[in-house]
Design a protein around this motif. Structure first.
Motif, PDB file in Angstrom:
ATOM      1  N   VAL A  27      77.002 -37.898  18.122  1.00 21.82           N
ATOM      2  CA  VAL A  27      76.754 -36.567  18.687  1.00 21.82           C
ATOM      3  C   VAL A  27      75.555 -35.933  17.986  1.00 21.82           C
ATOM      4  N   GLY A  28      75.556 -36.078  16.669  1.00 21.96           N
ATOM      5  CA  GLY A  28      74.459 -35.510  15.893  1.00 21.96           C
ATOM      6  C   GLY A  28      73.131 -36.089  16.318  1.00 21.96           C
ATOM      7  N   ALA A  29      73.110 -37.408  16.541  1.00 22.98           N
ATOM      8  CA  ALA A  29      71.870 -38.048  16.969  1.00 22.98           C
ATOM      9  C   ALA A  29      71.433 -37.463  18.301  1.00 22.98           C
ATOM     10  N   GLY A  30      72.413 -37.253  19.201  1.00 23.15           N
ATOM     11  CA  GLY A  30      72.079 -36.648  20.488  1.00 23.15           C
ATOM     12  C   GLY A  30      71.432 -35.292  20.301  1.00 23.15           C
ATOM     13  N   VAL A  31      71.983 -34.501  19.409  1.00 23.48           N
ATOM     14  CA  VAL A  31      71.469 -33.139  19.224  1.00 23.48           C
ATOM     15  C   VAL A  31      70.123 -33.145  18.517  1.00 23.48           C
ATOM     16  N   ARG A  32      70.008 -33.966  17.491  1.00 19.35           N
ATOM     17  CA  ARG A  32      68.793 -33.925  16.672  1.00 19.35           C
ATOM     18  C   ARG A  32      67.599 -34.591  17.374  1.00 19.35           C
ATOM     19  N   LEU A  33      67.877 -35.676  18.117  1.00 17.95           N
ATOM     20  CA  LEU A  33      66.762 -36.465  18.635  1.00 17.95           C
ATOM     21  C   LEU A  33      66.436 -36.147  20.087  1.00 17.95           C
ATOM     22  N   PHE A  34      67.170 -35.236  20.707  1.00 19.60           N
ATOM     23  CA  PHE A  34      66.954 -34.917  22.119  1.00 19.60           C
ATOM     24  C   PHE A  34      65.504 -34.506  22.347  1.00 19.60           C
ATOM     25  N   ARG A  35      64.810 -35.277  23.182  1.00 21.05           N
ATOM     26  CA  ARG A  35      63.399 -34.987  23.515  1.00 21.05           C
ATOM     27  C   ARG A  35      62.574 -34.676  22.278  1.00 21.05           C
ATOM     28  N   ILE A  36      62.656 -35.552  21.336  1.00 22.93           N
ATOM     29  CA  ILE A  36      61.927 -35.285  20.097  1.00 22.93           C
ATOM     30  C   ILE A  36      60.420 -35.400  20.325  1.00 22.93           C
ATOM     31  N   SER A  37      60.044 -36.042  21.423  1.00 19.97           N
ATOM     32  CA  SER A  37      58.614 -36.196  21.689  1.00 19.97           C
ATOM     33  C   SER A  37      57.984 -34.908  22.201  1.00 19.97           C
ATOM     34  N   SER A  38      58.811 -33.955  22.573  1.00 20.31           N
ATOM     35  CA  SER A  38      58.220 -32.709  23.055  1.00 20.31           C
ATOM     36  C   SER A  38      58.480 -31.624  22.030  1.00 20.31           C
ATOM     37  N   PRO A  39      57.607 -30.725  21.738  1.00 24.22           N
ATOM     38  CA  PRO A  39      56.276 -30.608  22.325  1.00 24.22           C
ATOM     39  C   PRO A  39      55.317 -31.678  21.798  1.00 24.22           C
ATOM     40  N   ASP A  40      54.440 -32.105  22.690  1.00 25.63           N
ATOM     41  CA  ASP A  40      53.508 -33.160  22.288  1.00 25.63           C
ATOM     42  C   ASP A  40      52.238 -32.562  21.719  1.00 25.63           C
ATOM     43  N   SER A  41      52.399 -31.469  21.002  1.00 31.16           N
ATOM     44  CA  SER A  41      51.250 -30.890  20.307  1.00 31.16           C
ATOM     45  C   SER A  41      51.721 -30.396  18.938  1.00 31.16           C
ATOM     46  N   VAL A  42      50.770 -30.039  18.109  1.00 26.48           N
ATOM     47  CA  VAL A  42      51.081 -29.722  16.716  1.00 26.48           C
ATOM     48  C   VAL A  42      51.941 -28.461  16.627  1.00 26.48           C
ATOM     49  N   VAL A  43      52.989 -28.504  15.823  1.00 25.01           N
ATOM     50  CA  VAL A  43      53.914 -27.389  15.680  1.00 25.01           C
ATOM     51  C   VAL A  43      53.836 -26.866  14.243  1.00 25.01           C
ATOM     52  N   PHE A  44      53.624 -25.565  14.089  1.00 21.75           N
ATOM     53  CA  PHE A  44      53.722 -24.856  12.810  1.00 21.75           C
ATOM     54  C   PHE A  44      53.104 -25.646  11.650  1.00 21.75           C
ATOM     55  N   ASP A  45      53.868 -25.906  10.609  1.00 21.89           N
ATOM     56  CA  ASP A  45      53.306 -26.508   9.403  1.00 21.89           C
ATOM     57  C   ASP A  45      53.016 -27.998   9.541  1.00 21.89           C
ATOM     58  N   GLU A  46      53.228 -28.561  10.727  1.00 17.14           N
ATOM     59  CA  GLU A  46      52.718 -29.915  10.948  1.00 17.14           C
ATOM     60  C   GLU A  46      51.215 -29.926  10.705  1.00 17.14           C
ATOM     61  N   VAL A  47      50.623 -28.751  10.881  1.00 18.01           N
ATOM     62  CA  VAL A  47      49.205 -28.583  10.549  1.00 18.01           C
ATOM     63  C   VAL A  47      48.926 -29.136   9.148  1.00 18.01           C
ATOM     64  N   HIS A  48      49.787 -28.795   8.195  1.00 16.54           N
ATOM     65  CA  HIS A  48      49.563 -29.261   6.825  1.00 16.54           C
ATOM     66  C   HIS A  48      50.072 -30.666   6.618  1.00 16.54           C
ATOM     67  N   PHE A  49      51.366 -30.860   6.947  1.00 18.74           N
ATOM     68  CA  PHE A  49      51.987 -32.102   6.511  1.00 18.74           C
ATOM     69  C   PHE A  49      51.506 -33.284   7.343  1.00 18.74           C
ATOM     70  N   GLY A  50      51.179 -33.031   8.612  1.00 22.37           N
ATOM     71  CA  GLY A  50      50.558 -34.087   9.404  1.00 22.37           C
ATOM     72  C   GLY A  50      49.200 -34.440   8.819  1.00 22.37           C
ATOM     73  N   LYS A  51      48.475 -33.395   8.441  1.00 23.53           N
ATOM     74  CA  LYS A  51      47.139 -33.623   7.899  1.00 23.53           C
ATOM     75  C   LYS A  51      47.221 -34.419   6.602  1.00 23.53           C
ATOM     76  N   PHE A  52      48.224 -34.099   5.775  1.00 20.96           N
ATOM     77  CA  PHE A  52      48.336 -34.834   4.522  1.00 20.96           C
ATOM     78  C   PHE A  52      48.614 -36.317   4.788  1.00 20.96           C
ATOM     79  N   ALA A  53      49.420 -36.596   5.831  1.00 19.13           N
ATOM     80  CA  ALA A  53      49.666 -37.996   6.169  1.00 19.13           C
ATOM     81  C   ALA A  53      48.340 -38.669   6.525  1.00 19.13           C
ATOM     82  N   ALA A  54      47.518 -37.944   7.286  1.00 19.49           N
ATOM     83  CA  ALA A  54      46.213 -38.509   7.644  1.00 19.49           C
ATOM     84  C   ALA A  54      45.371 -38.755   6.401  1.00 19.49           C
TER      85      ALA A  54
END
Lengths: 876, 728
Positions: free
Chosen positions: A62-89
């Motif tokens: 059930v948890g997987a259903g709730v947590r992973l539901f449409r995890i691909s959306s939004p397909d654009s950068v969200v909030f602090d992904e600005v930082h942590f995505g950039k650090f991955a890069a």
């Protein structure tokens, strides 16, 4: 945990003769006294039964259903992904960066990104920038999976704390359907790993404590202890907030040791063994894990990047792109040198052909962090006879001793370092003098160009590259060449200010020759380079940089909040808005408020119990009270340690900083539930838990569009705004599901039948509606409205044409005043149209619609929408 | 044998004599303004000239200085402007004022002795604690000048002393004596708090001790009936909350009564407060504003003028947003022609008379005189704050946007029909159409607006930045003199308007809190609390270059380090005892342990509460903030000395009540070690004190090498040090 158990009265003394028992005990049966006397290893370990594992598996699904539901959306950068995505890069490109958080969580995200082939080219610049060529789903899966595994950890922790399975299940449900935890774990953010490791450490520690009560120093005991240490290392390697988890485990351990100390059966030797084992596993192991993570961090980030400026020259030298060739060790008269400021990262003593706008209006002297020809100076002996700028050439190189009187010649502009009685442009105080570059090609200069070298530390007799720091004292005024972290304004290109300071702080007046070249020195003269710093010194340096950067994060953010507002869920954080959809971090109000209530109830009851004990009531001799007090006390301590320290912090704080505390508050809530339902029959208890769980799921459903960024209608959105301080932007939502279909940017997913069905129904109803001639006053009103509408449309058109004209002139659309949130494109959300209807103000919801939105009432608005929907589709 | 009363009296007499001698020695030197005498001397002068001033500290100690100044004939003319101003040349009887401070500083020594004596320590130990204060350079330096701390410390010590006397009478509760010491504690507490803001820590310390005491009384084994608890609780509430509060209020009552003239503190206060002072600016220069007057408008907090100039907003800002490209409206700090605005009526006006006055709630237009355009705001985002509206101006003749140029004047606390006055009439300017208020904040606009301050329209009506006032009426339509005009049309009463004491009190309290928190600017001699007990650095109070004299505020290094060691020894003993008892090892006899917990523990609590809160404060902190704590640590040192040299204690020391069981009287035996240790310490303290004394008394002058020799720690920043090779 539960070590203080009140003794029950002893059995009757053996002297009294017992009648033979009616039911003779079974073989191996022990009565209560015998059980207490028996070795502790016989106590039943609390391992969940097999059926529970199945329940747990279902909960996980059930948890997987709730947590992973449409995890691909939004397909654009969200909030602090600005930082942590950039650090991955940055990791993938091995470019050095500095962040305020330790690297473990970022490394895990990078690992996922690397496995799925991220090339690091996508720059996570702005929120709502669409992903291109980025395995962002894989990156989001890391926090999502960790968030998922937090659920069984909550379950198991409560079970190990001797709660009932029903309670543990309730905890799992509460954690599953907690909107903030869901939102936070669905994006590339560090909090889900942090909470996971916090939960893991707590779980391991609880296991350890249980084992400690049974068989100290057994294999399992050691295992749990080492695992606790490892998990603590991991949690502090995600974020420094992990230190609070360490504090929790530390305090609980101290309590264990204190109890052991009071047990006179434990010999001092054994106690020291207990102490050393814990010190080893709970201090040394986390430290090693933490350092190892930094080792990986340094091993990956081999090349120079945007973080260089934070680090010392020695450190920078270890980065590719900053490595320097060996340079002559001895500085001599005539050496061409670059001079670096030691204490700040401002860079090299620099000059350029631009003058000060005020003061002496001579050429500027600054500090400049990058390599450049304008950093080159020539050291000249000021006391040599003849023209000092040329006379050195004929002689063999003469070294610079301590106390030498020198001039510094800026090579590219042929001016000398000069100081005089003018106030510096920025630090305009009495004890500072301006420093400038002054002179002409064939002018010998004056005495104000003379500086005296004072070598720092008595060991060195002469000036050497890199190895000796020195101060430069102005020969005439006695002030010292000085720099501090003050930037010059735009005319100085934001470079750092250099002055001559009469009361100079020693550290800020130290300089060092970094590169040194002399035409007369032989090629085989001794050379030096930076000493390569050890891992330990790099580690310490980076940590102190992180500390200062972290303490410096004091500027305000639109969505920051103070800790007092967190437990009552006063306001959330806007993560992302696009295409009339929004991701907004907000908690499940029911879970949130109930957990806060549980915490306050615990505090109140505990205070009452203390007062009662003082007045002679013997509550603490009740086994049930002691059990729940110990249990709740531990969880409360977890909550308090993860929450209260934030009150001391002055840096920017956000709602998500409360989430680790929330985890403990939820467990505490369940413990309270366990206590309250202790006397119920199991079925009733299950029913109560089910009712609670259903309420929670219902709450979750209301706010789930904000967690998943799903479309929802304005009406739903407004209905969900239970408190006026929740500022999710309902005007960013559209008013009906069908409008999401008309929006060009939104393509309905194939499974989204609801929308299509709604549209069909709507058109069917329109076709089937019978034509009835309405009464005259209706018709008149309609005509009046139509006139008004036309007027509106004309006004709209005028306004739109004007804006379009401006846009053609090269500007963007003017930014009109908005009542609240704007879309990511800078436009106000779908409001009541672009005005033109006059200054009507409508009461809507609980208050007035703010000035600036000109609305025409719901009827006119509906009609305008109806009309607009029939227009050809266009981007308005 | 040392504890006979004649011996004790002799000891306290000698100590007091020495204290007076050391504190009054060369008290007339320097005859110049030293360090914070700049402030406190000035405040005393204000009491004498009865001019209102504002300070973050409560007034009691300053009033005492004022009283002392008045007593010795100071006329209040000298204003203590700069450090180094000469008293003799200005005929200031400064010795009398410093003498007050010195008297309090000297009396602190016998009070310390008394505290120890009352707690049951012997004469030798009490003298030890007292001599730690007696020979302390920091206490002496502080009490020889017109500074508040010696008074604060004296009353703090008195509070502790009375509380101990009160506590000793616990078996004779509700007797006259018991009430007397209870109320005395309360009164001294109020005096401490009334002397300086940090005196509130004494209140907390006593409060904490009272809570511990009450917690003990609550115990069912001590008192079967809860009524006992409530009676004790009520008595303490009266003695330690109600009485101090009344005393504290009375200080302010005197303060407001004495200071009834306008002075430098006016501008801090609200207009209503200012109008209660004789001869204040508002009463003298405030005038009613009429339509068509030209005025300058100023923000209340930011103090910038509403300003406009012909330059336009740039088409596009750095973040890509677009402006209206209208004329800039900014906040400007200096007087300028471009700050002139004319008030244009929106209704028909009578030719003359009262109908031309602008009143609360009137709708006006503001005409920028130099560019002949009217103020306007519209729903375009402002340059720095996208959520607020941009302000601009619009040509006067163009009526197309007339509605957007209308503003309503809303006076703060204004009633229907009250007139808008310059200076005193704080107001909000609310846009009629969009309801935003004219607002300014610290945001600086970029170069295109010459780095002036941003002005915009704020939707939040309660923001502090919304409040403005008319600074000056520059010109009237017929060019008449503003003040005379007012005299003819409306003769205002130039007498001060009375104001309720409590309103004044709470306004001042709020401001004091606010300004105390605002003292965060760095100071070269400010230091962090962690350094204080170790004397890492002092404060340079005063220097004189010709004779190389200086006063450097620093403690007696022997004494302070003794205290630090004593505090750590105490914590060590108690920690070891706790661990020992956990292992069933009871090394310390019961009575000694009780004394350590209750008496030394109380001293440690006082030390801790006077010290720890400074770690949480972000304001400027100085070494002299540690002095109350240092006094408490000398008490701890005495207790620890007693513990180290003796296994016994003097019991019982509390007064016997009717129901107290009889106990044997015990005398502590300190043997010959006590006097010897005391002697050694006194000699060491004296040597250290005399060695440093040129820095404490500021005389005689020292050569560079002598200064270097007196730099006992290399972190002390003394002046006139000789340069040597090792140190730069």
């Amino acid at each position: 945990m539960a070590s203080v158990r009140a003794r029950r009265p002893p059995s009757p003394p053996p002297s009294i003769a017992h009648p033979p028992p009616r039911f003779p005990p079974k073989a191996g049966h022990l009565d209560a006294d015998a059980r207490r006397a028996a070795p502790r290893s016989l106590a039943r370990p609390r391992v969940p039964a097999a059926a529970e594992w199945r329940v747990l598996a279902v909960l996980l699904l059930v948890g997987a259903g709730v947590r992973l539901f449409r995890i691909s959306s939004p397909d654009s950068v969200v909030f602090d992904e600005v930082h942590f995505g950039k650090f991955a890069a940055r990791y993938i490109k091995t470019r050095y960066f500095v962040d305020v958080h330790p690297p473990l969580a970022k490394l895990l995200i990078t690992l996922a990104a690397w496995i799925f082939g991220f090339n690091g080219h996508f720059e996570f610049d702005d929120i709502a920038k669409p992903f291109v060529d980025t395995p962002y789903v894989a990156m989001r899966m890391v926090p999502a999976l960790m968030g998922l595994w937090t659920i069984p950890l909550g379950y198991l922790t409560l079970r190990m704390l001797d709660c009932r399975a029903t309670t543990a299940m309730l905890a799992a449900v509460l954690l599953t359907f907690e909107n903030a935890l869901v939102t936070q774990s669905r994006h590339i953010l560090l909090d889900a790993p942090l909470i996971f490791f916090t939960a893991l450490s707590t779980f391991f520690y609880v296991c350890f404590a249980t084992e400690n009560a049974r068989r100290p120093f057994s294999e399992a005991w050691w295992t749990w202890l080492v695992l606790t240490g490892g998990a603590l290392g991991a949690v502090v390697s995600c974020k420094w907030v992990g230190l609070f988890t360490i504090a929790l485990v530390g305090l609980a351990t101290l309590r264990q040791l204190w109890i052991l100390l009071g047990d006179t059966r434990v010999s001092p030797r054994l106690w020291i063994k207990h102490f050393l084992a814990r010190a080893l596993c709970l201090i040394l192991v986390p430290l090693l894990v933490y350092m190892f993570i930094f080792h990986i961090h340094f091993a990956i980030l081999q090349n120079s990047g945007e973080g260089d400026g934070f680090m010392s020259p020695e450190f920078q030298h270890t980065l590719g792109g900053h490595r320097m060739d060996d340079t002559y060790a001895d500085v001599a008269v005539g050496s061409r040198v670059t001079i670096r400021h030691v204490n700040t990262q401002g860079g090299y003593l620099h000059s350029h052909p631009h003058n000060y706008p005020a003061g002496s209006k001579q050429q500027q002297i600054t500090l400049y962090p990058h390599l450049d020809e304008n950093n080159d100076w020539r050291i000249i002996n000021a006391s040599s006879p003849g023209d000092p700028y040329t006379s050195w050439e004929g002689h063999p190189p003469a070294y610079i001793p301590d106390g030498a009187r020198i001039k510094l010649r800026h090579i590219s502009t042929a001016k000398s370092l000069h100081s005089h009685d003018f106030r510096p442009p920025v630090s305009d105080v009495d004890f500072q003098n301006e420093v400038s570059a002054y002179g002409m090609a064939d002018f010998e200069g004056d005495m104000n160009d003379d500086w005296i070298v004072e070598i720092d530390g008595s060991a060195a007799r002469r000036l050497r590259t890199l190895r000796t720091a020195f101060r430069l004292k102005h020969a005439l005024t006695g002030c010292y060449l000085f720099s501090h972290k003050v930037k010059l304004p735009a005319w100085g290109f934001d470079q750092q200010e250099v002055t001559c300071n009469k009361n100079a702080v020693r550290a800020n007046s130290l300089w060092m020759v970094e590169t040194n070249w002399h035409p007369h020195l032989p090629a085989n003269a001794p050379k030096v380079n930076y000493r390569t710093p050890s891992l330990l010194s790099k580690f310490l340096e980076l940590n102190s940089v992180m500390w200062t950067t972290n303490a410096g994060l004091t500027e305000r953010h639109t969505y920051d909040s103070r800790p007092a507002s967190w437990p009552i869920l006063r306001r959330g954080i806007n993560f992302w808005v696009k295409d009339h959809r929004q991701v907004y971090l907000t908690g499940n109000p029911l879970v949130w408020w109930m957990s806060t209530a549980a915490v306050s109830a615990y505090v109140a009851v505990r205070a009452l119990l203390i007062l009662r004990a003082k007045r002679g009531f013997r509550d603490f001799e009740n086994t049930k009270v002691v059990k729940y007090d110990t249990l709740c006390g531990f969880l409360f301590l977890g909550w308090a340690l993860h929450y209260l320290p934030f009150f001391l912090m002055t840096r920017q704080l956000f709602l998500h900083h409360y989430l680790p505390a929330l985890y403990f508050a939820v467990l505490l809530l369940c413990a309270v539930f366990d206590f309250l339902t202790a006397s119920l029959r199991p079925v009733a208890r299950l029913a109560a838990a089910l009712v609670l769980a259903l309420l929670v799921v219902w709450n979750f459903a209301i706010f789930s569009p904000l967690a998943y960024g799903l479309p929802w209608t304005k009406a739903q959105c407004r209905a969900a705004q239970w408190r006026s301080t929740w500022d999710f932007s309902w005007y960013a939502a559209l008013s009906s599901p069908s409008q999401y279909l008309m929006n060009l940017n939104f393509t309905p997913p194939p499974q989204c039948r609801l929308f299509r069905r709604l549209r069909e129904l709507r058109s069917q109803r329109a076709r089937n509606a019978p034509r009835i001639r309405r009464p005259r006053h209706h018709r008149r009103r309609r005509r009046a409205r139509a006139r008004r509408r036309r007027r509106c449309a004309r006004a709209d058109g005028r306004r739109r044409r004007r804006d379009a004209g401006r846009a053609r002139e090269g500007g963007a659309r003017p930014r009109y005043f908005c009542g609240g949130a704007r879309g990511e494109d800078g436009r106000c959300g779908e409001q009541c149209g672009w005005g033109g209807c006059g200054g009507w103000r409508w009461r809507w919801g609980g208050g007035w619609i703010e000035g600036g939105q000109r609305c025409c009432g719901w009827r006119a608005r509906q009609r305008r929408r109806w009309w607009r929907a029939r227009q050809p589709r266009r981007e308005w | 044998m040392y504890d006979v009363s004649s011996f004790s009296i002799a000891a306290v007499g000698i100590l007091t004599l020495f204290a007076f001698f050391l504190r009054f020695y060369k008290i007339n030197h320097p005859d110049q303004v030293v360090f914070d005498e700049v402030h406190f001397g000035k405040f005393a002068a204000h009491y004498i000239s009865r001019e209102y001033y504002f300070d973050v500290h409560p007034p009691f100690a300053k009033m005492l200085f004022g009283l002392a100044g008045w007593f010795v004939g100071f006329d209040g003319k000298f204003l203590f402007e700069n450090i180094g101003d000469n008293y003799t040349d200005n005929h200031v009887p400064y010795v009398g004022m410093r003498g007050l401070s010195a008297i309090f500083g000297s009396l602190t020594v016998p009070v310390v002795y008394g505290i120890m004596k009352e707690c049951g320590y012997g004469t030798v130990v009490s003298a030890f604690s007292a001599s730690l204060v007696l020979f302390d350079s920091a206490h002496i330096a502080q009490s020889r000048l017109i500074l508040l701390d010696s008074i604060l410390i004296f009353f703090m010590a008195m509070t502790v002393y009375s509380y101990i006397r009160f506590r000793k009478l616990r078996y004779r509760d509700f007797t006259a004596e018991w009430w007397g010491w209870l109320v005395a504690t309360g009164v001294f507490m109020a005096c401490t708090w009334g002397s300086k803001v940090n005196g509130i820590l004494t209140v907390f310390a006593i409060g904490a001790a009272v809570l511990v005491d009450l917690w003990d009384i609550l115990d069912y084994r001590k008192n079967e009936s809860i009524d006992v608890f409530w009676r004790q609780f009520t008595a303490r509430a009266v003695g330690l909350i109600l009485v101090p509060f009344i005393v504290y209020l009375s200080f302010f009552w005197v303060h407001f009564t004495v200071l009834n003239r306008s002075g430098p503190g006016d501008t801090f206060m609200s207009p209503a407060f200012q109008e209660s002072l004789v001869g204040n600016e508002l009463l003298m220069h405030s005038a009613e504003i009429r339509y068509l007057d030209t005025v300058t408008i100023r923000a209340k907090d930011a103090k910038v003028y509403l300003h406009s100039h012909p330059e336009k907003y740039p088409l596009r800002y750095d973040d890509g947003r677009i402006s209206s490209q209208g004329q800039q409206v900014t906040g400007y700090g200096h007087a300028d022609e471009n700050n002139h605005w004319q008030i244009i009526p929106t209704k028909a006006l009578p030719e003359t008379g009262r109908g031309r006055i602008v009143r609360h709630g009137d709708t006006i237009q503001l005409l920028h005189v130099n560019t002949d355009s009217v103020l306007l705001t519209h729903d375009v985002a402002s340059p720095l704050t996208p959520t607020n509206q941009e302000f601009t101006t619009h040509p006067k003749e163009d009526y197309s946007r007339y509605n957007e140029t209308l503003f309503q004047v809303l006076l703060m606390d204004g009633e229907e029909g009250s007139a808008w006055r310059s200076k005193s009439g704080h107001f909000r300017l609310v846009h009629v159409l969009t309801k935003v208020s004219l607002y300014t904040h610290k945001g600086q606009l970029p170069d295109w607006a010459f780095l002036q301050q941003e002005i915009n329209g704020n939707k939040n009506p309660n923001d502090r930045g919304n409040v403005w006032f008319v600074d000056e009426i520059v010109q009237t339509p017929d060019g008449e003199d503003v003040l005379n005009r007012q005299a003819t049309v409306n003769t205002p009463n130039r007498d001060p308007k009375p104001r309720n004491f409590f309103k004044k009190f709470f306004e001042l309290q709020g401001l004091m809190l606010q300004h105390n928190a605002g003292l965060t600017a760095s100071h070269p001699y400010a230091s962090s609390p962690l350094n204080w007990p170790f004397l890492v650095s002092g404060i340079s109070f005063w220097t004189e270059s010709e004779s190389q004299k200086q006063i450097y505020f620093i403690g007696n290094i022997v004494g302070w380090w003794t205290c630090v060691i004593a505090v750590s020894v105490y914590i060590g003993i108690m920690g070891a005892d706790m661990i020992g008892r956990r292992r069933n090892v009871k090394a310390i006899p019961h009575s000694v342990r009780k004394r350590l917990w209750n008496s030394a523990g109380f001293f440690l609590l006082v030390w801790f509460i006077h010290y720890a809160p400074f770690f949480l404060m972000s304001r400027q902190l100085f070494l002299h903030h540690y002095l109350p704590s240092h006094l408490a640590s000398t008490l701890v040192a005495g207790a620890v000395l007693h513990f180290l040299i003796s296994d016994t204690v003097n019991t019982p020391i509390s007064a016997k009540g009717h129901f107290t069981p009889l106990r044997h009287r015990n005398y502590a035996e300190i043997g010959y070690r006590g006097p010897i240790i005391l002697g050694i310490w006194v000699v060491m303290l004296l040597i250290a004190f005399v060695y440093i004394s040129p820095l404490t008394y500021g005389t005689p002058g020292l050569t560079g090498d002598e200064v270097n020799a007196r730099r006992l720690l290399n972190t002390w920043t003394l002046h006139f040090a000789a340069k040597n090779a090792g140190q730069v």
